[in-house]
Design an enzyme around this catalytic site. Structure first.
Site, PDB file in Angstrom:
ATOM      1  N   HIS A   1      37.667  22.166  46.202  1.00 46.57           N
ATOM      2  CA  HIS A   1      37.250  23.425  45.584  1.00 46.57           C
ATOM      3  C   HIS A   1      38.003  23.650  44.274  1.00 46.57           C
ATOM      4  O   HIS A   1      39.214  23.825  44.275  1.00 46.57           O
ATOM      5  CB  HIS A   1      37.561  24.550  46.578  1.00 46.57           C
ATOM      6  CG  HIS A   1      37.171  25.907  46.124  1.00 46.57           C
ATOM      7  ND1 HIS A   1      38.101  26.875  45.801  1.00 46.57           N
ATOM      8  CD2 HIS A   1      35.954  26.478  45.958  1.00 46.57           C
ATOM      9  CE1 HIS A   1      37.466  27.988  45.471  1.00 46.57           C
ATOM     10  NE2 HIS A   1      36.169  27.774  45.555  1.00 46.57           N
TER      11      HIS A   1
ATOM     12  N   HIS B   1      35.409  28.881  36.223  1.00 45.19           N
ATOM     13  CA  HIS B   1      34.923  29.721  37.321  1.00 45.19           C
ATOM     14  C   HIS B   1      34.280  31.015  36.832  1.00 45.19           C
ATOM     15  O   HIS B   1      33.273  31.467  37.374  1.00 45.19           O
ATOM     16  CB  HIS B   1      36.074  30.062  38.274  1.00 45.19           C
ATOM     17  CG  HIS B   1      35.669  30.969  39.395  1.00 45.19           C
ATOM     18  ND1 HIS B   1      35.716  32.350  39.288  1.00 45.19           N
ATOM     19  CD2 HIS B   1      35.185  30.708  40.627  1.00 45.19           C
ATOM     20  CE1 HIS B   1      35.283  32.891  40.413  1.00 45.19           C
ATOM     21  NE2 HIS B   1      34.952  31.919  41.244  1.00 45.19           N
TER      22      HIS B   1
HETATM   23  O1  G3P Z   1      31.119  27.463  45.592  1.00 44.58           O
HETATM   24  C1  G3P Z   1      31.741  27.788  46.781  1.00 44.58           C
HETATM   25  C2  G3P Z   1      32.777  28.781  46.439  1.00 44.58           C
HETATM   26  O2  G3P Z   1      33.499  28.190  45.410  1.00 44.58           O
HETATM   27  C3  G3P Z   1      32.169  30.068  45.974  1.00 44.58           C
HETATM   28  O3  G3P Z   1      33.111  30.906  45.520  1.00 44.58           O
HETATM   29  O4  G3P Z   1      34.040  32.170  43.695  1.00 44.58           O
HETATM   30  O5  G3P Z   1      35.197  30.133  44.457  1.00 44.58           O
HETATM   31  O6  G3P Z   1      33.093  29.953  43.188  1.00 44.58           O
HETATM   32  P1  G3P Z   1      33.891  30.764  44.148  1.00 44.58           P
HETATM   33 CA    CA Z   2      32.375  27.685  43.355  1.00 43.64          CA
END
Ligand code: G3P
Ligand code: CA
Length: 292
Positions: free
Chosen positions: A11, A53
């Site tokens: 992530h 992000h």
């Molecule tokens: O894409 C899965 C997760 O990353 C969604 O939340 O805010 O971390 O992009 P975010």
């Molecule tokens: Ca994400």
């Protein structure tokens, strides 16, 4: 390519260790055994997809110091107002205060092309096929700004060889319309529909609602707490042929109900039966899976 039975999705890269969405964080994730690496994507003023992000730059770069006069009236510095060349002048920094020290070392905001080239280069050198898991951030907002993210995404992934349904890629979005648009444009790439615990996703949270997602996606990416509250979502998704990849597992943010980070991972992977996890600590999830 057939993905492994349960996958580790890094992530924002190995973001528990290095600043999120930087090439070092992606490289470390590859080395730690991730199956897929996630870039979140936004568009620059001159139409380049970059790994970021937020649609804003100030939370994870030093844009305020480098371009003090370029905020909009709301006090935010939007990536869409900067060219790629301007964004290359910024220092990227970790978002969370308890992680990699801000202001240390040197990191940049990568373009999506640079991210793909890094992953493909490491794949070639290691003999491991690690996939990419790009998320289109705020596609409706971009469209309102006159920017078409879906076309930009397909142009670049096709250029780098991600074309068929079996390609090592998942395309993800919180926006149903964006995933439908990709299908209208002819994309056969695997797609994952992200969901959060907010009103706009409530109508999907039934067997019928989940089954309807199969019209525009191959999987769901729910906030993990949604599965804790409603574990039957997993069975409904599997019955509809959808894979289930919850987010986000963090060794430094373990909910009280779990004794450890590993216990939390085991609960989701082996008791609830999800098909993969978005994690900031890909080494820890890899170790849990490899122990079985
Ligand atoms: O894409 C899965 C997760 O990353 C969604 O939340 O805010 O971390 O992009 P975010
Ligand atoms: Ca994400």
């Amino acid at each position: 390519m057939t993905p492994p039975a349960r996958i580790v999705i890094a992530h924002r890269g190995a973001s528990g260790y290095l600043p999120e969405h930087t090439l070092p964080a992606y490289a470390l994730a590859h080395g730690m055994g991730a199956d897929y690496i996630e870039p979140d994507l936004v568009l620059t003023r001159d139409g380049h997809l970059i790994c970021l992000h937020d649609i804003y730059l100030q939370a994870t770069t030093n844009v305020e110091q480098v371009f003090p006069d370029r905020a909009r009236e709301d006090g935010r510095w939007y990536a869409a107002d900067f060219t790629l060349e301007e964004i290359r002048r910024l220092q990227a920094e970790e978002r969370l205060g308890n992680r990699f020290p801000r202001g240390s070392s040197r990191f940049a905001v990568p373009s999506f092309a640079e991210m793909i080239e890094l992953v493909q280069g490491l794949n070639e050198r290691t003999g491991r096929t690690v996939g990419i898991y790009p998320e289109l951030k705020a596609p409706a907002w971009h469209r309102a700004e006159g920017k078409a993210m879906e076309e930009a995404l397909l142009e670049i992934v096709e250029r780098y060889g991600y074309r068929e349904s079996g390609a090592p890629i998942f395309v993800q979005s919180f926006e149903e319309e964006s995933l439908r648009r990709l299908r209208e444009l002819g994309s056969e790439l695997p797609q994952v529909f992200l969901m959060a615990e907010v009103q706009q996703y409530r109508h999907f949270l039934s067997a019928q609602g989940i089954a309807g997602i199969a019209a525009f996606a191959d999987g769901i990416g729910p906030a993990k707490t949604m599965l804790e509250r409603q574990p039957e979502l997993i069975g409904w998704a599997h019955d509809a042929g959808l894979t289930v990849h919850p987010y986000t597992f963090r060794a430094d943010q373990v909910p009280d109900r779990h004794d450890s980070h590993e216990a939390e991972l085991e609960r989701y992977l082996f008791e609830l039966g999800v098909d993969g996890v978005f994690t900031d600590y890909p080494d820890r999830a890899r170790a849990v899976l490899d122990r079985r």
